[in-house]
Enzyme design. Structure first.
Site, PDB file in Angstrom:
ATOM      1  N   HIS A 250       0.829  -1.204   0.000  1.00  0.00           N
ATOM      2  CA  HIS A 250       0.000   0.000   0.000  1.00  0.00           C
ATOM      3  C   HIS A 250       0.864   1.255   0.000  1.00  0.00           C
ATOM      4  CE1 HIS A 250       1.161  -0.320   4.215  1.00  0.00           C
ATOM      5  NE2 HIS A 250       0.966   0.984   4.281  1.00  0.00           N
ATOM      6  N   THR A 252       0.588   4.800   1.870  1.00  0.00           N
ATOM      7  CA  THR A 252      -0.132   5.526   2.916  1.00  0.00           C
ATOM      8  C   THR A 252      -0.336   6.989   2.515  1.00  0.00           C
ATOM      9  OG1 THR A 252       0.815   4.114   4.638  1.00  0.00           O
ATOM     10  CG2 THR A 252      -0.070   6.243   5.341  1.00  0.00           C
ATOM     11  N   HIS A 329       5.162   6.723  -1.399  1.00  0.00           N
ATOM     12  CA  HIS A 329       5.972   5.530  -1.600  1.00  0.00           C
ATOM     13  C   HIS A 329       5.185   4.282  -1.215  1.00  0.00           C
ATOM     14  CE1 HIS A 329       6.208   6.097   2.732  1.00  0.00           C
ATOM     15  NE2 HIS A 329       6.501   4.802   2.822  1.00  0.00           N
ATOM     16  N   THR A 331       6.242   0.777   0.781  1.00  0.00           N
ATOM     17  CA  THR A 331       7.277   0.039   1.492  1.00  0.00           C
ATOM     18  C   THR A 331       7.308  -1.404   0.995  1.00  0.00           C
ATOM     19  OG1 THR A 331       7.102   1.405   3.483  1.00  0.00           O
ATOM     20  CG2 THR A 331       8.064  -0.781   3.745  1.00  0.00           C
TER      21      THR A 331
END
Length: 420
Positions: A250, A252, A329, A331
């Site tokens: 995902h 965020t 971004h 992760t």
């Protein structure tokens, strides 16, 4: 006992009943204005996900009708689990422990079968009860979409008294109302990738780590990754970045801490957030990066996506003046004892260097993509062809416990990969 609801299991309902629910005036009914019902791209994207729709609301507010519309919209590969089928009286959790245990067992059975769309119809007013459901969603890698009816009478206890099938009094309903008047905020909002997009990006990320591990320029910089008293000729970066955030991959947008974080309520109340909740987006990946602490994918946000991006997250330092969306971004992995929030901070440091004129030293190519060293153990792969990944904008409601990056299937990590 199978208490799930599906189109096939209710042969006594005429086909015209289902047809009318999905096609006759859905677009004209205010109470059915949800992107996961009306937006064709969202419907197509959700077919590539595992989604648990959790209905919340007072008895008689229209949850069951809405649940049936969702089931009909997604048709095969969909199941509804309704508390009504277990004869659970709304609001009386402690009196129905056996019934809830059976409901949860049935729901878990559907999860183990990887049913694409699950719809849970209950009042879901109790936080502890919801936390149990979020834990189950985590366990089986389902994304959660909380859905509350939009009917005009959804909080009108006088009208609900007449509409609810349990013959609950207005006083009974008022006792349940406070827990349902305020939005239930997630740990964080974000774009959650489909299973297919997650797999593609994860494979690309692990291929990058494999290639970088073997690159001669990287081998000369191992001191940034291992203690000086542990001399090594090579480092397995896939093993080094041994954990990632829970759930599907995902990006965020807003960390809410279940409503306790500064600005969480204000963010959740924005019209664009409410209208985008449960909607599909296509994210663009421009770079992959590695630092001694994290590895991730850089996301380029469109103007539409930037509307969901908080104005303050790109400025952790008062002196920062970075473009909006700089921190966006995904992760892909973290080193031991490193939290996932570090990935965004590492990316911001890379952006600061680039803005200051240091775009790094180009040390070669990996599958036609430029590999650059920015020093201090920071590496960036500028993708020759940007990746597009499909995602749903929703919230993560679990506890945020990291999970291993290794695949749960036989064979361990995804080693045989190609960088895109």
């Amino acid at each position: 006992m199978n208490r799930g609801f599906s189109r096939k299991s209710h042969t006594f309902l005429p086909k015209i009943f289902f047809h009318k629910m999905s096609s006759s005036g859905t677009k004209d009914k205010p109470e059915l204005q949800f992107p996961f019902l009306l937006d064709e791209e969202t419907v197509a994207t959700l077919h590539e996900c595992k989604t648990l729709f959790i209905l919340r609301g007072l008895p008689g507010s229209g949850k069951s009708t809405l649940a049936r519309v969702i089931v009909d919209r997604y048709r095969d590969g969909t199941k509804m689990v309704s508390a009504d089928a277990y004869k659970i009286t709304p609001g009386m959790l402690e009196d129905f422990s056996k019934e809830y245990k059976q409901l949860d067992e049935d729901l878990a059975a559907y999860c183990r079968r990887d049913i694409r769309v699950l719809v849970l119809d209950d009042t879901n007013h109790d936080r502890k009860r919801l936390e149990q459901l979020f834990e189950m969603a985590d366990q089986y890698q389902y994304q959660v979409v909380l859905v509350e009816p939009k009917t005009a009478w959804r909080l009108d206890c006088a009208q609900l008294k007449e509409k609810n099938q349990w013959q609950l009094s207005a006083d009974d309903l008022k006792k349940l109302k406070p827990a349902l008047e305020k939005d239930f905020l997630p740990l964080y909002f974000g774009w959650f990738l489909t299973r297919k997009s997650s797999e593609i990006l994860r494979k690309a990320g692990q291929a990058f780590l494999d290639e970088l591990s073997n690159h001669k320029a990287f081998k000369k910089e191992l001191r940034h990754f291992v203690p000086s008293d542990e001399p090594r000729e090579k480092l397995d970066l896939v093993a080094y970045f041994g954990k990632r955030p829970p759930g599907v991959l995902h990006c965020t947008t807003k960390f809410c801490d279940y409503g306790k974080a500064p600005g969480a309520d204000e963010y959740a109340q924005q019209d664009v957030v409410k209208k985008s909740y449960g909607k599909a987006f296509t994210l663009t990946i421009s770079d992959l990066f590695v630092t001694p602490k994290t590895t991730g994918a850089r996301v380029e946000l469109t103007e539409q996506e930037l509307l969901l991006w908080p104005s303050d997250v790109d400025k952790p330092l008062p002196s920062d003046n970075l473009p909006r969306g700089s921190r966006a971004h995904i992760t892909l992995g973290c080193a031991s004892d490193v939290e996932a929030v570090q990935t965004g901070l590492d990316l911001l440091e890379i952006v600061r260097q680039e803005k200051g004129g240091n775009r790094g030293e180009e040390v070669g190519e990996l599958h036609r993509s430029k590999l650059c060293s920015l020093g201090n153990g920071r590496w960036v792969l500028h993708l020759a062809k940007k990746m597009e990944v499909k995602a749903i904008f929703t919230g993560y409601y679990g506890k945020g416990k990291p999970v291993p990056t290794q695949s749960s299937r036989k064979g361990g990590a995804l080693q045989s990969c190609t960088i895109i």
